[in-house]
Design an enzyme around this catalytic site. Sequence first.
Site, PDB file in Angstrom:
ATOM      1  N   PHE A 119     -26.758  22.775  55.178  1.00 12.56           N
ATOM      2  CA  PHE A 119     -27.867  23.659  55.524  1.00 12.56           C
ATOM      3  C   PHE A 119     -28.601  24.147  54.288  1.00 12.56           C
ATOM      4  O   PHE A 119     -29.594  24.820  54.398  1.00 12.56           O
ATOM      5  CB  PHE A 119     -27.360  24.869  56.319  1.00 12.56           C
ATOM      6  CG  PHE A 119     -26.650  24.467  57.601  1.00 12.56           C
ATOM      7  CD1 PHE A 119     -27.124  23.421  58.359  1.00 12.56           C
ATOM      8  CD2 PHE A 119     -25.518  25.133  58.009  1.00 12.56           C
ATOM      9  CE1 PHE A 119     -26.471  23.041  59.528  1.00 12.56           C
ATOM     10  CE2 PHE A 119     -24.854  24.772  59.182  1.00 12.56           C
ATOM     11  CZ  PHE A 119     -25.333  23.728  59.937  1.00 12.56           C
ATOM     12  N   TRP A 170     -33.445  27.741  61.178  1.00 10.23           N
ATOM     13  CA  TRP A 170     -33.035  27.756  59.774  1.00 10.23           C
ATOM     14  C   TRP A 170     -31.773  26.927  59.571  1.00 10.23           C
ATOM     15  O   TRP A 170     -31.622  26.246  58.557  1.00 10.23           O
ATOM     16  CB  TRP A 170     -32.784  29.195  59.323  1.00 10.23           C
ATOM     17  CG  TRP A 170     -32.208  29.284  57.937  1.00 10.23           C
ATOM     18  CD1 TRP A 170     -32.885  29.265  56.751  1.00 10.23           C
ATOM     19  CD2 TRP A 170     -30.818  29.407  57.588  1.00 10.23           C
ATOM     20  NE1 TRP A 170     -32.006  29.356  55.698  1.00 10.23           N
ATOM     21  CE2 TRP A 170     -30.738  29.444  56.177  1.00 10.23           C
ATOM     22  CE3 TRP A 170     -29.646  29.483  58.337  1.00 10.23           C
ATOM     23  CZ2 TRP A 170     -29.521  29.574  55.504  1.00 10.23           C
ATOM     24  CZ3 TRP A 170     -28.431  29.601  57.667  1.00 10.23           C
ATOM     25  CH2 TRP A 170     -28.383  29.648  56.273  1.00 10.23           C
ATOM     26  N   HIS A 171     -30.874  26.960  60.544  1.00 11.15           N
ATOM     27  CA  HIS A 171     -29.616  26.242  60.389  1.00 11.15           C
ATOM     28  C   HIS A 171     -29.808  24.730  60.396  1.00 11.15           C
ATOM     29  O   HIS A 171     -29.000  24.016  59.792  1.00 11.15           O
ATOM     30  CB  HIS A 171     -28.633  26.647  61.494  1.00 11.15           C
ATOM     31  CG  HIS A 171     -27.916  27.922  61.213  1.00 11.15           C
ATOM     32  ND1 HIS A 171     -28.438  29.165  61.519  1.00 11.15           N
ATOM     33  CD2 HIS A 171     -26.711  28.173  60.635  1.00 11.15           C
ATOM     34  CE1 HIS A 171     -27.581  30.106  61.153  1.00 11.15           C
ATOM     35  NE2 HIS A 171     -26.534  29.530  60.616  1.00 11.15           N
ATOM     36  N   GLY A 172     -30.814  24.242  61.057  1.00  8.70           N
ATOM     37  CA  GLY A 172     -30.989  22.799  61.058  1.00  8.70           C
ATOM     38  C   GLY A 172     -32.177  22.345  61.881  1.00  8.70           C
ATOM     39  O   GLY A 172     -32.630  23.052  62.787  1.00  8.70           O
TER      40      GLY A 172
END
Length: 473
Positions: A473, A324-326
Site C-alpha cells: 500500500f 487509499w488502501h488499494g
Amino acid sequence: MVFSSLIFLFCFLPIFFFLYYLADKRYKNGIILAGSILFYAWGAPRFIFVILGTTVIDFYVVRAMAAAEKTAFRRGLLFISLSINLGLLFYFKYLNFFEDNLNTVLTLFKMKPMQWTKLVLPIGISFYTFETITYVVDVYRRIHKPLKNFWDYQLYIILFPKLIAGPIIRYHDFAGQIYDHVEYETTEYKLRGFYRFCLGLGKKVLIANVVGSAASSIFDLGDQLSTTTAWIGAISYTFQIYFDFSGYSDMALGLGMMMGFRFPENFNNPYSATSITDFWRKWHISLGSWMRNYLYIPLGGNRVNSKARLFFNLWLVFLLSGLWHGAAWGFIIWGAYHGLFLVLERLFLGKWLQKLGKGAFVYTFLVAVVGWVFFKTEHLDKSMEFLHAMFTWKPDTFVWRADREFITMTAMAVLFSFFTLVPIGQKIQHKVFFEDYSMRRHYLMATAMVILFFLCAGRTTITTFNPFIYFRF
C-alpha cells in the site's frame, strides 16, 4: 527487504547499528539517512529516485510558501506541492484501475478499449505521500516552521523503520526529534526498543505467517469451499492482517526506540473494541488521526449544520480510506462497509451496544471478519462467492485439515487479540510496554527476547511464506 527476512535480521540490522552506535552524534543522522536510502533501494531501486526527486521539489516549494506573505501565492504553492504528490500517487496506484474500469464501459458500448502500460506500484508510496502532505499542510497552516536543512527533511520522509508501512507521523509531531533523538538514546531505551522489535517479529513470523498461509490456501479453494472452511479462512485472515500489521508496527517502534525516536502507537487491541467506532480508535491509529486532521475536519467535521451532512462526511472519509488502501473495488466496498456501520452506530446501534458492555466485542469482531473478506479478495465477484459460502450452508466436498501448528498459533492469536478484555491482561500489557524495567526484569526479558528472536529466525529459514500485507500500500 522486509523486517522479518534473514538478510535484514543478520546483515542490514547488525551492520547498520554497529555503524550508528560507533558514529559521533554529529554523523548519526547521516548514517540513518544512508541506511534508509539503501533499505528502500534494495527493494525498489527504480523508485528511490522518484522519492529523492520529489522531496527536493517539496523542500524548496514549501520554503517559498512559508516565506510568502500573499495568501494567493501561498495557496498556489500549496496547490503545486499537493498536485505533484497526489499526481504521483494517482499515476502509479490508480491509473491502471481507472483505465480498466473505463475499458469495461467502452466495451459495453462496443468501442475500442484504451491501451496503457501496466504500471508497477512503488512500495510504500501511500505512506510516503501522506507524510509529505502533513509536512506541506502543517507548514501552510503555520503549525510549524519548515525545516532549514534539506537533509533533515529527507530524513523525516525516508526514515526506514516507518517508510514502507508507517506509522504515519505528522511532521508537527516529529520535527523536534530530528535534532533531539540522540538524547533519548539511552541503554534503557535501546533495550526496550529491542524487546519491542522482537515481540513484533514474533507476532509476524510465528502467528501471522502461520495463520496467513492457511488463509491463502483456503481463499484459493474456489468451488471446493465449504461453509465451515470459509469461516476458518475468514477468521484466519482476520488474525493474519492484525498480527502482520501490528507486528510490523511494533518492529518499527522498536527500531525507532533503538535510535532514540518516539513514534506514536499504531494499535491498541482493536478486536477487543466494543463498536466499529471504537475499533477505528484502536486500529491503524495513525491513519485514523491523519484522516481526521486532513479530511474529516476540513470537510466540516462535527460542526456541520445537519446530521445528514455529518453522516455523509463520515461515510465519505471511510470510502476514501478504502480507496487509499488499494486500487480495487474490494477496498472501496470495504471502506464504504465500515463507513456504513459508523453511521448506523451514530443513528441507533451505539445505544444498543452500550447496553452490552464489553460483550459487544463479539459484534465488532464479526463485522470486522466479514469486512476483511472484501479486503482480501479485492474483486467483488470473488468476495460475494466467498461470503455466499460463509452464510449459505455448504457441506464439505473437500476436507481442509488444520495441522497442530495452525491450531496452536490460532489459539495464541485468540489469546493475544482478546486478553485485554480482562484487567489482568491490561496490567500485563502495561508492564511489558510502558512501565519502567527493574534490572531483574531486564535480565528475564532480554533472555526471553533473544530466544524469541532466534526462534523467529529459525522459522523464517524453513518457510517461503513471509509477506507484509501493508507493504503493497
